[in-house]
Write a protein that holds these residues in place. Structure first.
Motif, PDB file in Angstrom:
ATOM      1  N   ARG A  80       0.831  -1.211   0.000  1.00  0.00           N
ATOM      2  CA  ARG A  80       0.000   0.000   0.000  1.00  0.00           C
ATOM      3  C   ARG A  80       0.866   1.262   0.000  1.00  0.00           C
ATOM      4  NH1 ARG A  80      -3.410  -3.110   3.351  1.00  0.00           N
ATOM      5  NH2 ARG A  80      -2.369  -2.318   5.240  1.00  0.00           N
ATOM      6  N   ALA A  81       1.962   1.225   0.755  1.00  0.00           N
ATOM      7  CA  ALA A  81       2.854   2.383   0.796  1.00  0.00           C
ATOM      8  C   ALA A  81       3.457   2.655  -0.574  1.00  0.00           C
ATOM      9  CB  ALA A  81       3.962   2.151   1.827  1.00  0.00           C
ATOM     10  N   ALA A  82       3.839   1.581  -1.270  1.00  0.00           N
ATOM     11  CA  ALA A  82       4.410   1.750  -2.605  1.00  0.00           C
ATOM     12  C   ALA A  82       3.377   2.310  -3.577  1.00  0.00           C
ATOM     13  CB  ALA A  82       4.948   0.409  -3.118  1.00  0.00           C
ATOM     14  N   GLN A  83       2.139   1.847  -3.465  1.00  0.00           N
ATOM     15  CA  GLN A  83       1.087   2.324  -4.359  1.00  0.00           C
ATOM     16  C   GLN A  83       0.728   3.773  -4.089  1.00  0.00           C
ATOM     17  OE1 GLN A  83      -1.868  -0.608  -3.522  1.00  0.00           O
ATOM     18  NE2 GLN A  83      -0.947  -2.154  -4.858  1.00  0.00           N
ATOM     19  N   GLN A  84       0.794   4.181  -2.821  1.00  0.00           N
ATOM     20  CA  GLN A  84       0.449   5.558  -2.493  1.00  0.00           C
ATOM     21  C   GLN A  84       1.545   6.529  -2.932  1.00  0.00           C
ATOM     22  OE1 GLN A  84      -0.309   5.344   1.689  1.00  0.00           O
ATOM     23  NE2 GLN A  84      -2.273   4.278   1.442  1.00  0.00           N
ATOM     24  N   ALA A  85       2.796   6.077  -2.900  1.00  0.00           N
ATOM     25  CA  ALA A  85       3.894   6.901  -3.407  1.00  0.00           C
ATOM     26  C   ALA A  85       3.985   6.678  -4.910  1.00  0.00           C
ATOM     27  CB  ALA A  85       5.203   6.523  -2.715  1.00  0.00           C
ATOM     28  N   ARG A  86       3.025   7.220  -5.646  1.00  0.00           N
ATOM     29  CA  ARG A  86       2.863   6.875  -7.054  1.00  0.00           C
ATOM     30  C   ARG A  86       4.032   7.373  -7.896  1.00  0.00           C
ATOM     31  NH1 ARG A  86      -3.316   8.532  -8.294  1.00  0.00           N
ATOM     32  NH2 ARG A  86      -2.413  10.578  -7.917  1.00  0.00           N
TER      33      ARG A  86
END
Length: 308
Positions: A80-86
């Protein structure tokens, strides 16, 4: 040890049944049992007790189950963290006009869905010009029809396109059959790109192989104007099916060229991986995925994926 094995083990414990867990996870029971056995072998301890009524965890299994849940929770949080840091940035992609007619809009839509913060710069131009722009580092990647020897370029074959004789049904000399052999085109007035163009070079080679000299009515180095001239009845052309993608259906006849060697290869050419930004690397993967989808869904006329 794999995250997949942890997910399998947790679900088996929660459901108390290998069979029910297999159904819910979408795998066969034997494969699920094999993964659990591998996990137990790696840990050198029994995690589950099997019986006629189902399975239940051993003491070691309970301890492992608690920690496995924590591991998966952390893994999900990392995703989720990786997806939010697009991913963000800028990437330049070059497409020839016929390629852009089929690929351009789907690529833009896919990039907007996957990477909305990446600014995509599309350049539509002749293949030779795109090659020059790659040399000048004005493009990150391009779909070309031939690749000159260049240091530190990444070249990946994408697909092969069948060629078609394209012209109005009323044009004198247009082959009447379902396919057109090159030897039947001797008297047909053709409108083609000029000599330096990659497609023209391919056609010249094909005509020479057949021992023929084509009847060139005009040379036009621009797809839109070339197709306008064909629609006006000034001659026919030989192009991949993608060249007619922007025209109304039934405007022209598309007759496949019979010779198997008369096919145009498309190559995905980019700067070397260490020169590409993360945005460009992601775009290269997205472009490849979009091409495969278009071909498999029959939305790229006369194209077949290259055999890797």
């Amino acid at each position: 040890m794999e995250l997949r094995q942890l997910r399998y083990f947790i679900r088996v414990v929660e459901l108390g049944s290998m069979g029910r867990a297999a159904v819910e996870l979408g795998v066969v029971t034997s494969a699920l049992s094999q993964q659990i056995s591998r996990l137990e072998s790696e840990l050198s301890t029994r995690l589950l007790q099997r019986s006629a009524t189902g399975v239940r965890p051993t003491d070691a299994g309970v301890a492992f189950w608690r920690q496995a849940q924590l591991v998966l929770r952390h893994a999900d949080e990392a995703a989720r963290a990786a997806q939010q840091a697009r991913l963000s940035g800028h990437v330049s992609v070059g497409l020839a006009p016929s390629t852009a007619a089929v690929l351009g809009l789907p690529l833009m839509q896919a990039m907007r869905t996957r990477y909305p913060d990446v600014r995509l710069h599309l350049v539509e131009s002749l293949s030779g010009h795109l090659t020059q722009m790659l040399h000048a580092r004005q493009l990150d990647l391009a779909v070309l029809f031939r690749s000159e020897a260049a240091r530190r370029w990444s070249v990946m074959p994408l697909l092969d396109e069948a060629l078609f004789v394209i012209g109005p049904a009323s044009l004198p000399g247009l082959p009447p059959g379902e396919t057109a052999a090159l030897e039947t085109l001797g008297a047909l007035p053709l409108i083609l790109p000029s000599g330096p163009h990659g497609l023209r070079a391919l056609l010249e080679q094909s005509f020479q192989r057949a021992g023929l000299v084509p009847c060139i009515a005009a040379e036009i180095d621009g797809l839109a104007l070339l197709m306008d001239a064909v629609r006006a009845g000034l001659g026919a052309t030989i192009q991949p099916g993608s060249a007619a993608a922007r025209l109304p259906q039934a405007t022209l006849r598309l007759i496949p060229v019979a010779e198997l060697h008369a096919r145009r290869p498309s190559l995905l050419v980019s700067l070397s991986d260490d020169e590409l930004s993360p945005a460009a690397l992601a775009t290269r993967v997205t472009l490849t995925d979009v091409v495969r989808t278009l071909v498999r869904e029959g939305r790229w006329p006369g194209a077949c994926l290259h055999d890797h």
